[in-house]
Design a protein around this motif. Sequence first.
Motif, PDB file in Angstrom:
ATOM      1  N   ASP A 132       0.954  -0.885   0.358  1.00  0.00           N
ATOM      2  CA  ASP A 132       0.342  -0.127  -0.020  1.00  0.00           C
ATOM      3  C   ASP A 132       0.844   1.655   0.267  1.00  0.00           C
ATOM      4  OD1 ASP A 132      -2.627  -1.942   0.788  1.00  0.00           O
ATOM      5  OD2 ASP A 132      -2.395  -1.318   2.329  1.00  0.00           O
ATOM      6  N   LYS A 133       2.067   1.265   0.994  1.00  0.00           N
ATOM      7  CA  LYS A 133       2.345   2.535   0.624  1.00  0.00           C
ATOM      8  C   LYS A 133       3.300   2.610  -1.100  1.00  0.00           C
ATOM      9  CE  LYS A 133       6.769   4.350   3.892  1.00  0.00           C
ATOM     10  NZ  LYS A 133       7.999   4.272   4.687  1.00  0.00           N
ATOM     11  N   ALA A 134       4.048   1.591  -1.582  1.00  0.00           N
ATOM     12  CA  ALA A 134       4.676   1.483  -2.752  1.00  0.00           C
ATOM     13  C   ALA A 134       3.701   1.966  -3.597  1.00  0.00           C
ATOM     14  CB  ALA A 134       4.904   0.165  -3.099  1.00  0.00           C
ATOM     15  N   MET A 135       1.856   1.844  -3.530  1.00  0.00           N
ATOM     16  CA  MET A 135       1.173   1.719  -4.706  1.00  0.00           C
ATOM     17  C   MET A 135       0.919   3.874  -4.261  1.00  0.00           C
ATOM     18  SD  MET A 135      -1.188  -0.786  -4.687  1.00  0.00           S
ATOM     19  CE  MET A 135      -0.803  -2.350  -5.697  1.00  0.00           C
ATOM     20  N   GLY A 136       1.285   3.987  -2.824  1.00  0.00           N
ATOM     21  CA  GLY A 136       0.672   5.375  -2.851  1.00  0.00           C
ATOM     22  C   GLY A 136       1.931   6.206  -3.280  1.00  0.00           C
ATOM     23  N   GLN A 137       3.089   5.823  -2.370  1.00  0.00           N
ATOM     24  CA  GLN A 137       4.454   6.754  -3.353  1.00  0.00           C
ATOM     25  C   GLN A 137       3.741   6.352  -5.132  1.00  0.00           C
ATOM     26  OE1 GLN A 137       7.808   4.648  -1.982  1.00  0.00           O
ATOM     27  NE2 GLN A 137       7.275   5.696  -0.547  1.00  0.00           N
ATOM     28  N   VAL A 138       3.808   5.605  -5.271  1.00  0.00           N
ATOM     29  CA  VAL A 138       3.330   5.607  -7.573  1.00  0.00           C
ATOM     30  C   VAL A 138       2.337   6.982  -7.746  1.00  0.00           C
ATOM     31  CG1 VAL A 138       2.521   4.218  -9.477  1.00  0.00           C
ATOM     32  CG2 VAL A 138       4.162   3.274  -7.187  1.00  0.00           C
ATOM     33  N   GLN A 177       0.299  21.845  -5.509  1.00  0.00           N
ATOM     34  CA  GLN A 177       1.298  21.204  -4.593  1.00  0.00           C
ATOM     35  C   GLN A 177       0.101  20.201  -3.951  1.00  0.00           C
ATOM     36  OE1 GLN A 177       0.554  23.243  -1.150  1.00  0.00           O
ATOM     37  NE2 GLN A 177       1.826  21.455  -0.089  1.00  0.00           N
ATOM     38  N   ILE A 178       0.932  18.297  -3.893  1.00  0.00           N
ATOM     39  CA  ILE A 178       0.093  17.379  -4.108  1.00  0.00           C
ATOM     40  C   ILE A 178       1.050  16.808  -2.217  1.00  0.00           C
ATOM     41  CG2 ILE A 178       0.484  15.581  -4.380  1.00  0.00           C
ATOM     42  CD1 ILE A 178       1.656  16.058  -7.370  1.00  0.00           C
ATOM     43  N   SER A 179      -0.454  16.585  -1.256  1.00  0.00           N
ATOM     44  CA  SER A 179       0.040  16.718  -0.720  1.00  0.00           C
ATOM     45  C   SER A 179       0.128  14.601  -0.279  1.00  0.00           C
ATOM     46  CB  SER A 179      -1.593  16.451   0.020  1.00  0.00           C
ATOM     47  OG  SER A 179      -2.234  15.603  -0.276  1.00  0.00           O
ATOM     48  N   GLU A 180       1.165  14.516   0.572  1.00  0.00           N
ATOM     49  CA  GLU A 180       1.676  13.379   0.726  1.00  0.00           C
ATOM     50  C   GLU A 180       0.528  12.498   1.015  1.00  0.00           C
ATOM     51  OE1 GLU A 180       4.358  12.993   4.549  1.00  0.00           O
ATOM     52  OE2 GLU A 180       4.495  10.787   3.898  1.00  0.00           O
ATOM     53  N   THR A 181       0.665  10.906   0.112  1.00  0.00           N
ATOM     54  CA  THR A 181      -0.340  10.141   0.115  1.00  0.00           C
ATOM     55  C   THR A 181       0.020   9.072   1.322  1.00  0.00           C
ATOM     56  OG1 THR A 181      -0.283  10.501  -1.959  1.00  0.00           O
ATOM     57  CG2 THR A 181      -1.626   8.521  -1.244  1.00  0.00           C
ATOM     58  N   LYS A 182      -1.258   9.257   2.317  1.00  0.00           N
ATOM     59  CA  LYS A 182      -1.136   7.989   3.748  1.00  0.00           C
ATOM     60  C   LYS A 182      -1.776   6.548   3.178  1.00  0.00           C
ATOM     61  CE  LYS A 182      -1.448  12.023   6.496  1.00  0.00           C
ATOM     62  NZ  LYS A 182      -2.285  12.704   7.598  1.00  0.00           N
TER      63      LYS A 182
END
Length: 627
Positions: A228-234, A251-256
């Motif tokens: 899930d973390k990797a997919m959020g980064q992608v 501005q792109i907020s950090e995906t959690k």
Amino acid sequence: MAEEAAVSEAAVSEAAFSLQNITITDDSKDDYQYEEVSADDEFSLPEDDEDLSKALQSIHDQAEDAQIIDFLSVLTSEKSVSDIPQAMDDFFCNFLVRLGMHRTLDCFQTEWYELIERGMFTVNDAGLVPDVYTRNQQLETENLCLKKDLESYKQSVNKTEEALQKMQKERDFHRMNHKRVVQEKNRLVSDLKRLKAHYASYEPMLKQLSEKYQNSLTQKMLTSLERDKAMGQVTGLQAALESLESGYAKQISETKVGHDCTRKKGFEGPTQKALRETRQQKFIVVASSSCDPDKDAEKKMGRRDLKDSEFPDDPEGTPSFEHAKEHTQPLKSGQYQLSSIVKVHDFAVSCLDLHPRKSIVLSGGDDRLWKTWGFPDGNILLTGDGHTDWLSGCCFRPSGTQLVTSSGDCTVRLWDLSRRGCILTLRGHARAVRGCSWHSCGDFVASASADGTGKIWDVNSERCRYTLRGHKGSVNSIEFLPFSSTAVTSSADKTLSLWDVRTGLRVYTFQGHVHSCNHATFNRKGESIASCDSSGVLKLWDMRKLLPILSIDAGPHPANHVAFHRSGDRVALASSEGSVKVLSLAVGQLSILRGPGVEVRCVRFHGQDSLLSAGTDGRVCLWTWAQ
């Protein structure tokens, strides 16, 4: 006759004493002239060859015989008097009277006395009734009575024989049944021994498989989180690339992990396993998923409403739990005492809630009304009317400006305190709603219903986001874990369930109650769950290990509601026997608070030293901690 006998006896005795023993010789020559005794007298002198002593003895014997004869004559005369036969006319009269032949009796008496007056015969001519007739009549009567007794005895003997035969048959039946039961018991005992031995052979293997299963679950959870973390980064990189290509400065907020609702199709990962941690305690909630990520994302995006709220995430070190440390101070020793009783409803009070910032209490009852009143004076501030059936639950919004109520009319209603009216009615349950709860973020409301489901309502979009299905009986309560996406439900199927409200899936089931669970709640830290059932049993569950840690039988009366003190060291239980039971976890002591004596429906801790309990008489008892 008795007088004559006495006179003769006196004469004999006098004659006895007048005789003298005189020896008479042949040569006596006195001038006494002796009288001549005739042969007809009662006694005769002895012959010459007998002496005088024998003569005296003979006279004495004759006197005794005369006395005996006189006594027998007296007895004979008395017996003849007592045995006088009954007169003939009396016998017939008595006989006809006894038989009830009154006309015959009249005819007999008329003719009888007529003949007597004419002089044709006298009463003595009629004679007497012989004893044999009366005796025969008595014997016939006795014979009839004896025959009746004989018949009754025969019937009794026959009944006794039948009862004896029946008892013998029952005895034989029970003997055979006992032998069969003994044989079955012996067979079952042997089967149990064999099964125990068989189970013992498999126990090491089961233990090994259980350890492997736990390890595999942990590994799978970690793998899912990393994916899930990797997919959020992608997803973030792709969004940044698209913004650069379109020329917009964005501005792109950090995906959690698992909580981004702006993902495009094909990039939403399955977040059905979540790791919840606090700085003091950590617990794990696992959810299973078998859906394809791409298809699941397309399905969710298709149902997405622009007004839908975002479910909260579970970041590490949630500020709310840090703030909860302020309320976990050690408690002082003492006990609760009844300080006052407030009359707020006309009928039973079924629910209570406290305002998040003010000394205001919210209550709902069977009179279909909810009321807000001041604590501790009990002055009514607001009254809400709109439900068509009894109220089962009430809860303030975390902001304190609104409240939610649930009712037996199958609806959930939202009320605005400033408008003093209902602003939203949520319908969807098929049966009575048993309880409701407001999420700590203020955007979601949960409801539990007797139709066996729970629902998660979005206040902003005014629709049901998820329906929690899985219980086999009525869902009696539902409550959110503060500042998280987890909810707990209690059900009549004797279980508690943990739910991930972001997916609407059940992630764990607590089993251990043997009766219907009436209520369940979290403590402020979120590390424990308290639950109660209809037999009065109170259980505590560890959220970290997902295991029961304490069970107390406070029955046999049902327990309706359970509440944690803000410190987490006390648990209050509302009992149907008319008392409130407070368990001190630090010392393991259960104290009983007795008030008006009516069934207690709900309890709530107020502040550090106060406790409220609501009963079926429409009154709320205020208890104060006294040292």
